[in-house]
Design an enzyme around this catalytic site. Structure first.
Site, short mmCIF file in Angstrom:
data_model
loop_
_atom_site.label_atom_id
_atom_site.label_comp_id
_atom_site.label_asym_id
_atom_site.label_seq_id
_atom_site.Cartn_x
_atom_site.Cartn_y
_atom_site.Cartn_z
N GLY A 67 2.63 -1.26 4.39
CA GLY A 67 2.62 0.17 4.12
C GLY A 67 4.03 0.69 3.90
O GLY A 67 4.59 0.58 2.81
N GLY A 68 4.63 1.23 4.96
CA GLY A 68 5.94 1.88 4.86
C GLY A 68 6.99 1.05 4.12
O GLY A 68 7.68 1.56 3.23
N GLU A 88 -5.50 -5.37 10.58
CA GLU A 88 -4.51 -4.33 10.79
C GLU A 88 -4.81 -3.59 12.08
O GLU A 88 -5.61 -2.65 12.10
CB GLU A 88 -4.56 -3.32 9.64
N ASN A 142 0.86 -1.18 0.00
CA ASN A 142 0.00 0.00 0.00
C ASN A 142 0.90 1.23 0.00
O ASN A 142 1.46 1.59 1.03
CB ASN A 142 -0.89 -0.04 1.26
N TRP A 143 1.02 1.85 -1.17
CA TRP A 143 1.93 2.99 -1.29
C TRP A 143 1.33 4.26 -0.68
O TRP A 143 2.01 5.28 -0.60
CB TRP A 143 2.29 3.24 -2.76
N LYS A 144 0.06 4.20 -0.33
CA LYS A 144 -0.63 5.36 0.25
C LYS A 144 -0.46 6.59 -0.65
O LYS A 144 -0.36 6.45 -1.86
CB LYS A 144 -0.16 5.62 1.68
N GLU A 174 -7.17 4.48 7.81
CA GLU A 174 -7.01 5.91 7.50
C GLU A 174 -8.26 6.45 6.82
O GLU A 174 -8.65 7.61 7.04
CB GLU A 174 -5.76 6.12 6.62
N SER A 207 3.23 -2.39 10.35
CA SER A 207 4.68 -2.36 10.54
C SER A 207 5.35 -3.70 10.24
O SER A 207 6.30 -4.10 10.93
CB SER A 207 5.03 -1.86 11.94
N HIS A 250 -9.71 0.90 4.81
CA HIS A 250 -8.45 1.11 5.53
C HIS A 250 -8.70 2.04 6.72
O HIS A 250 -9.53 2.95 6.63
CB HIS A 250 -7.41 1.72 4.58
N GLY A 300 2.07 2.09 10.80
CA GLY A 300 2.96 3.23 10.66
C GLY A 300 3.62 3.65 11.96
O GLY A 300 4.21 4.73 12.04
C1 PEP Z 1 -1.03 -0.04 6.18
O1 PEP Z 1 -1.21 1.17 6.18
O2 PEP Z 1 -1.84 -0.79 5.62
C2 PEP Z 1 0.15 -0.55 6.87
C3 PEP Z 1 0.20 -1.80 7.20
O3 PEP Z 1 1.14 0.36 7.11
P1 PEP Z 1 2.58 0.08 7.81
O4 PEP Z 1 3.12 -1.19 7.21
O5 PEP Z 1 3.40 1.27 7.48
O6 PEP Z 1 2.31 -0.08 9.26
#
Ligand code: PEP
Length: 252
Positions: free
Chosen positions: A233-234, A167, A9-11, A96, A212, A94, A173
C-alpha cells in the site's frame, strides 16, 4: 515454480498528473526485473493513462470490479470493461472494502466470478483484525474468509489462477508489520487450507503478504518459503521504495 508477484495498491490517491508521474518513475526503475511479476493498481479513472505510461513494463491491476455483468449497477465498473483496457489483475475483498463498504463473502465471491469470467486474475485479500488475533481466532477467521468465497465459486473453476493476499488488518497502513515468522506461519496455514480443498491448488497458488511492507523489511518477509510476494500500500506510492521491494523479490 511460483513466480514472485509484487502488487502496488495505490488506493484512492493522486490526481492524473501524479498517477502518470508515478507510473513513469516506477517504469524507469523496474527494468531487468524479469524474474518476477509486477503489478500497479491505480484508481479506476487513472487506469488508461497509467497503462499508456507503463507500456508493458508492469501489469495493470484494478482495485475492485463489479459483482455483476454490464447493466444497471450505478457507480460500479464491470470486469470485462477492465479487461478491455488491458487490466490483468484485480484486488478483491480488501479489508477497507469489507470495513467501509460492507462487502461480505457472497459479494466478494460474485466479484471473483465476474473477474474470472472476464479473464482477470483476482487477488483475494484475507486477514484478521487485532481483536481477532488477540482472541486466538486468526486461523478460524482466515480459513473462513477463504472457504466462504471458494464455496460460492463454480466447482469447475474454483479459485482458478487467482492469488491470495494475507493482510493482517492490524498491519495495514499502521507501520506495524507481522514478523517474518508470523507471516510464514499464516502462509503455511493458508496453503494447508487450500490443500484441503484441492492438493493441486495448494502448491501452485501464489500467496502474498500485505501490511506495511517496506524496503527495510521486504527481504526478510519475501525470503519465507510460503511468501510468494507482496501487496504493497503506502510504499507503492514512492517509486524508489516500490522498486526496492521489487528488487528484493527478484533476489529471492
Ligand atoms: C494494503 O492496503 O493492501 C496494504 C498492504 O497497505 P500498507 O502497505 O500501507 O500497509
Amino acid at each position: 515454480m511460483r513466480t514472485p508477484l509484487i502488487a502496488g495498491n495505490w488506493k484512492m490517491n493522486g490526481l492524473s498528473e501524479d498517477a502518470v508521474a508515478l507510473a513513469a518513475s516506477v517504469s524507469d526503475r523496474i527494468g531487468g526485473l524479469d524474474a518476477i511479476e509486477i503489478v500497479v493498481c491505480p484508481p479506476f479513472v487513472h487506469l488508461p493513462a497509467v497503462a499508456e505510461r507503463l507500456r508493458g513494463g508492469a501489469y495493470l491491476g484494478a482495485q475492485n470490479c463489479a459483482d455483476a455483468p454490464q447493466g444497471a449497477r450505478t457507480g460500479e465498473v464491470a470486469a470485462d470493461m477492465l479487461a478491455d483496457i488491458g487490466v490483468r489483475y484485480v484486488i478483491l475483498g480488501h479489508s477497507e472494502r469489507r470495513a467501509f463498504y460492507g462487502e461480505d463473502s457472497a459479494m466478494i465471491a460474485a466479484r471473483y466470478t465476474q473477474a474470472m469470467e472476464s479473464g482477470l486474475r483476482p487477488i483475494l485479500c484475507v486477514g484478521e483484525t487485532l481483536e481477532e488475533r488477540e482472541d486466538g481466532r486468526t486461523e478460524d477467521v482466515v480459513a473462513g474468509q477463504i472457504n466462504d468465497v471458494a464455496d460460492r465459486l463454480e466447482s469447475s473453476v474454483g479459485l482458478g489462477d487467482g492469488v491470495i493476499a494475507y493482510e493482517p488488518v492490524w498491519a495495514i497502513g499502521t507501520g506495524r508489520t507481522a514478523t517474518a515468522a508470523q507471516a510464514q506461519a499464516m502462509h503455511a496455514f493458508i496453503r494447508g487450507v487450500l490443500g484441503e480443498r484441492d492438493p493441486g491448488l495448494a502448491g501452485g497458488m501464489r500467496l502474498l503478504y500485505g501490511g506495511s511492507m517496506k524496503p527495510g523489511n521486504a527481504a526478510d518477509l519475501l525470503a519465507q518459503p510460503d511468501v510468494d510476494g507482496g501487496l504493497i500500500g503506502g510504499a507503492s506510492l514512492n517509486a524508489e521504495d516500490f522498486a526496492a521491494i521489487c528488487a528484493a523479490a527478484a533476489r529471492g
